[in-house]
Design an enzyme around this catalytic site. Structure first.
Site, PDB file in Angstrom:
ATOM      1  N   ALA A  63      17.278   4.977  51.384  1.00 41.05           N
ATOM      2  CA  ALA A  63      16.439   4.320  52.387  1.00 41.05           C
ATOM      3  C   ALA A  63      15.399   5.343  52.836  1.00 41.05           C
ATOM      4  CB  ALA A  63      17.300   3.870  53.557  1.00 41.05           C
ATOM      5  N   GLY A 108      20.849   4.655  49.978  1.00 36.51           N
ATOM      6  CA  GLY A 108      20.550   3.248  49.681  1.00 36.51           C
ATOM      7  C   GLY A 108      20.413   2.961  48.195  1.00 36.51           C
ATOM      8  N   GLU A 111      23.866   2.577  46.951  1.00 37.57           N
ATOM      9  CA  GLU A 111      24.335   1.291  47.508  1.00 37.57           C
ATOM     10  C   GLU A 111      23.729   0.094  46.763  1.00 37.57           C
ATOM     11  OE1 GLU A 111      23.085   2.802  51.367  1.00 37.57           O
ATOM     12  OE2 GLU A 111      25.047   2.275  52.151  1.00 37.57           O
ATOM     13  N   GLU A 131      24.328  10.442  53.646  1.00 36.12           N
ATOM     14  CA  GLU A 131      24.005  10.030  55.009  1.00 36.12           C
ATOM     15  C   GLU A 131      24.604  10.928  56.088  1.00 36.12           C
ATOM     16  OE1 GLU A 131      24.778   7.968  52.556  1.00 36.12           O
ATOM     17  OE2 GLU A 131      23.479   6.215  52.606  1.00 36.12           O
TER      18      GLU A 131
HETATM   19  N1  CAA Z   1      12.889   8.592  51.968  1.00 40.53           N
HETATM   20  C1  CAA Z   1      11.566   8.845  52.055  1.00 40.53           C
HETATM   21  N2  CAA Z   1      10.895   9.596  51.186  1.00 40.53           N
HETATM   22  C2  CAA Z   1      11.601  10.121  50.164  1.00 40.53           C
HETATM   23  C3  CAA Z   1      12.968   9.914  50.003  1.00 40.53           C
HETATM   24  C4  CAA Z   1      13.632   9.085  50.960  1.00 40.53           C
HETATM   25  N3  CAA Z   1      14.932   8.784  50.874  1.00 40.53           N
HETATM   26  N4  CAA Z   1      13.394  10.574  48.907  1.00 40.53           N
HETATM   27  C5  CAA Z   1      12.300  11.191  48.404  1.00 40.53           C
HETATM   28  N5  CAA Z   1      11.211  10.921  49.147  1.00 40.53           N
HETATM   29  C6  CAA Z   1       9.832  11.403  48.962  1.00 40.53           C
HETATM   30  C7  CAA Z   1       9.684  12.840  49.403  1.00 40.53           C
HETATM   31  O1  CAA Z   1       9.483  12.902  50.811  1.00 40.53           O
HETATM   32  C8  CAA Z   1       8.466  13.256  48.622  1.00 40.53           C
HETATM   33  O2  CAA Z   1       7.324  12.755  49.253  1.00 40.53           O
HETATM   34  P1  CAA Z   1       5.994  13.707  49.424  1.00 40.53           P
HETATM   35  O3  CAA Z   1       5.568  13.961  47.999  1.00 40.53           O
HETATM   36  O4  CAA Z   1       5.064  12.833  50.166  1.00 40.53           O
HETATM   37  O5  CAA Z   1       6.425  14.926  50.110  1.00 40.53           O
HETATM   38  C9  CAA Z   1       8.624  12.489  47.314  1.00 40.53           C
HETATM   39  O6  CAA Z   1       9.543  11.429  47.579  1.00 40.53           O
HETATM   40  C10 CAA Z   1       9.219  13.340  46.202  1.00 40.53           C
HETATM   41  O7  CAA Z   1      10.412  13.895  46.688  1.00 40.53           O
HETATM   42  P2  CAA Z   1      10.749  15.467  46.621  1.00 40.53           P
HETATM   43  O8  CAA Z   1       9.487  16.265  46.657  1.00 40.53           O
HETATM   44  O9  CAA Z   1      11.751  15.759  47.679  1.00 40.53           O
HETATM   45  O10 CAA Z   1      11.371  15.565  45.176  1.00 40.53           O
HETATM   46  P3  CAA Z   1      12.483  16.588  44.681  1.00 40.53           P
HETATM   47  O11 CAA Z   1      12.587  16.392  43.211  1.00 40.53           O
HETATM   48  O12 CAA Z   1      12.205  17.960  45.180  1.00 40.53           O
HETATM   49  O13 CAA Z   1      13.855  16.106  45.368  1.00 40.53           O
HETATM   50  C11 CAA Z   1      15.510  14.503  46.041  1.00 40.53           C
HETATM   51  C12 CAA Z   1      14.383  14.856  45.048  1.00 40.53           C
HETATM   52  C13 CAA Z   1      16.695  15.459  45.883  1.00 40.53           C
HETATM   53  C14 CAA Z   1      15.964  13.081  45.739  1.00 40.53           C
HETATM   54  C15 CAA Z   1      14.956  14.609  47.473  1.00 40.53           C
HETATM   55  O14 CAA Z   1      13.740  13.879  47.561  1.00 40.53           O
HETATM   56  C16 CAA Z   1      15.884  14.041  48.506  1.00 40.53           C
HETATM   57  O15 CAA Z   1      16.837  14.693  48.890  1.00 40.53           O
HETATM   58  N6  CAA Z   1      15.619  12.811  48.982  1.00 40.53           N
HETATM   59  C17 CAA Z   1      16.423  12.186  49.998  1.00 40.53           C
HETATM   60  C18 CAA Z   1      17.707  11.630  49.416  1.00 40.53           C
HETATM   61  C19 CAA Z   1      18.575  11.056  50.501  1.00 40.53           C
HETATM   62  O16 CAA Z   1      19.052  11.730  51.369  1.00 40.53           O
HETATM   63  N7  CAA Z   1      18.789   9.728  50.465  1.00 40.53           N
HETATM   64  C20 CAA Z   1      19.606   9.015  51.411  1.00 40.53           C
HETATM   65  C21 CAA Z   1      18.761   8.477  52.520  1.00 40.53           C
HETATM   66  S1  CAA Z   1      19.723   7.819  53.846  1.00 40.53           S
HETATM   67  C22 CAA Z   1      20.078   6.231  53.418  1.00 40.53           C
HETATM   68  O17 CAA Z   1      19.821   5.802  52.303  1.00 40.53           O
HETATM   69  C23 CAA Z   1      20.686   5.431  54.512  1.00 40.53           C
HETATM   70  C24 CAA Z   1      21.211   4.093  54.157  1.00 40.53           C
HETATM   71  O18 CAA Z   1      22.234   3.945  53.542  1.00 40.53           O
HETATM   72  C25 CAA Z   1      20.535   2.916  54.675  1.00 40.53           C
END
Ligand code: CAA
Length: 258
Positions: A63, A108, A111, A131
């Site tokens: 998400a 998400g 999920e 999360e």
């Molecule tokens: N939300 C918003 N933006 C996201 C995102 C997310 N979940 N995951 C990645 N992005 C964006 C980054 O912010 C980045 O944007 P910018 O270029 O504008 O900075 C772009 O995607 C590329 O990401 P990275 O530069 O971080 O790429 P990376 O290869 O270095 O890392 C990754 C990849 C490990 C997946 C890292 O992006 C990451 O950790 N993302 C978050 C993953 C996460 O925690 N997901 C769970 C979210 S909570 C949830 O989902 C709650 C629920 O159940 C409802």
């Protein structure tokens, strides 16, 4: 449907979440487009759906964290319900849904894959529920479907530790059905979808219904549901076609969904 593409490939529908710059992260707009794509599937001519993410890197990286970062408690409740409603709609589609997990499937994203019937992963897939490290619980069904898919103990371990699961480990713990090199993933998913689509469509739908509803029932109620669905199939042209062909030692005519 700006963030979601739909392609009809013969009897198979391919849904692609297309917000590649944000690794296909799910915000309210993406969820709305995903729901619209699912609602628009022509169930008369589609026998299996594949859901995947755009690009080489991510299925769905979760998400949208930026959007969630400023949400109030009430907005969080609405957002979680929204995601859950869309994923429940996917899970409840009468036809099978395959998740083609082509990279990150975090939060998400994991999920979303769990709301599909079958998960097939590329070698670079990475699953997890991060999360708790972000100060929240999974919000789109992860606490429920991960435990139902891989067992309570392993799900609790992954969710409490925010552990990440690579494709080979996902295969070992039963989170995915198969793993392929990235460049073969869609072809393999299409092959699997094709095998499903070749079978009697009404029967396949009743099988999905029996498994999904039956898992939420006691065994006596569940097997009587199965008996109902079994007998329902005996009233179809496809069943007559298939069984007559067997008795006459020939191949059945193509199934007609009647
Ligand atoms: N939300 C918003 N933006 C996201 C995102 C997310 N979940 N995951 C990645 N992005 C964006 C980054 O912010 C980045 O944007 P910018 O270029 O504008 O900075 C772009 O995607 C590329 O990401 P990275 O530069 O971080 O790429 P990376 O290869 O270095 O890392 C990754 C990849 C490990 C997946 C890292 O992006 C990451 O950790 N993302 C978050 C993953 C996460 O925690 N997901 C769970 C979210 S909570 C949830 O989902 C709650 C629920 O159940 C409802």
């Amino acid at each position: 449907m700006g963030y979601v593409k739909y392609e009809q490939k013969d009897l198979v529908g391919v849904v692609t979440i297309d917000r590649e710059k944000a690794l296909n992260a799910l915000n309210t707009e993406v969820l709305a487009d995903l729901e619209a794509a699912v609602d628009a599937i022509d169930l008369g001519k589609t026998r299996c759906v594949i859901i995947t993410g755009a690009g080489q890197k991510a299925f769905v990286a979760g998400a949208d964290i930026g959007a969630m970062s400023t949400m109030t408690k009430e907005q969080g409740r609405v957002f979680s319900k929204r995601g859950n409603d869309v994923f429940r709609k996917i899970e409840s589609l009468p036809i099978p849904v395959i998740a083609a997990v082509n990279g990150f499937a975090l939060g998400g994203g994991c999920e979303l894959s769990l709301s599909c019937d079958i998960r097939i992963a590329s070698e670079n897939a990475l699953f997890g529920q991060p999360e708790a490290g972000l100060g929240i619980t999974p919000g789109f069904g992860g606490t429920q479907r991960l435990a139902r898919t891989i067992g309570v103990g392993k799900a609790k371990e992954l969710i409490y530790t925010c552990g990440k699961v690579k494709a080979d480990e996902a295969l070992k713990i039963g989170l995915v059905n198969a793993v392929y090199p990235a460049d073969q993933l869609m072809d393999e998913c299409m092959k699997l979808a094709g095998k499903i689509a070749r079978n009697a469509p009404i029967a396949v739908r009743q099988c999905k219904k029996a498994i999904n509803l039956g898992l939420q029932m006691d065994i006596d109620t569940a097997v009587s549901l199965e008996a109902e669905l079994f007998s329902f199939c005996l009233d179809t042209k496809d069943q007559k076609n298939a069984m007559t062909a067997f008795c006459e030692k020939r191949k059945p005519d193509p199934f007609i969904n009647e």
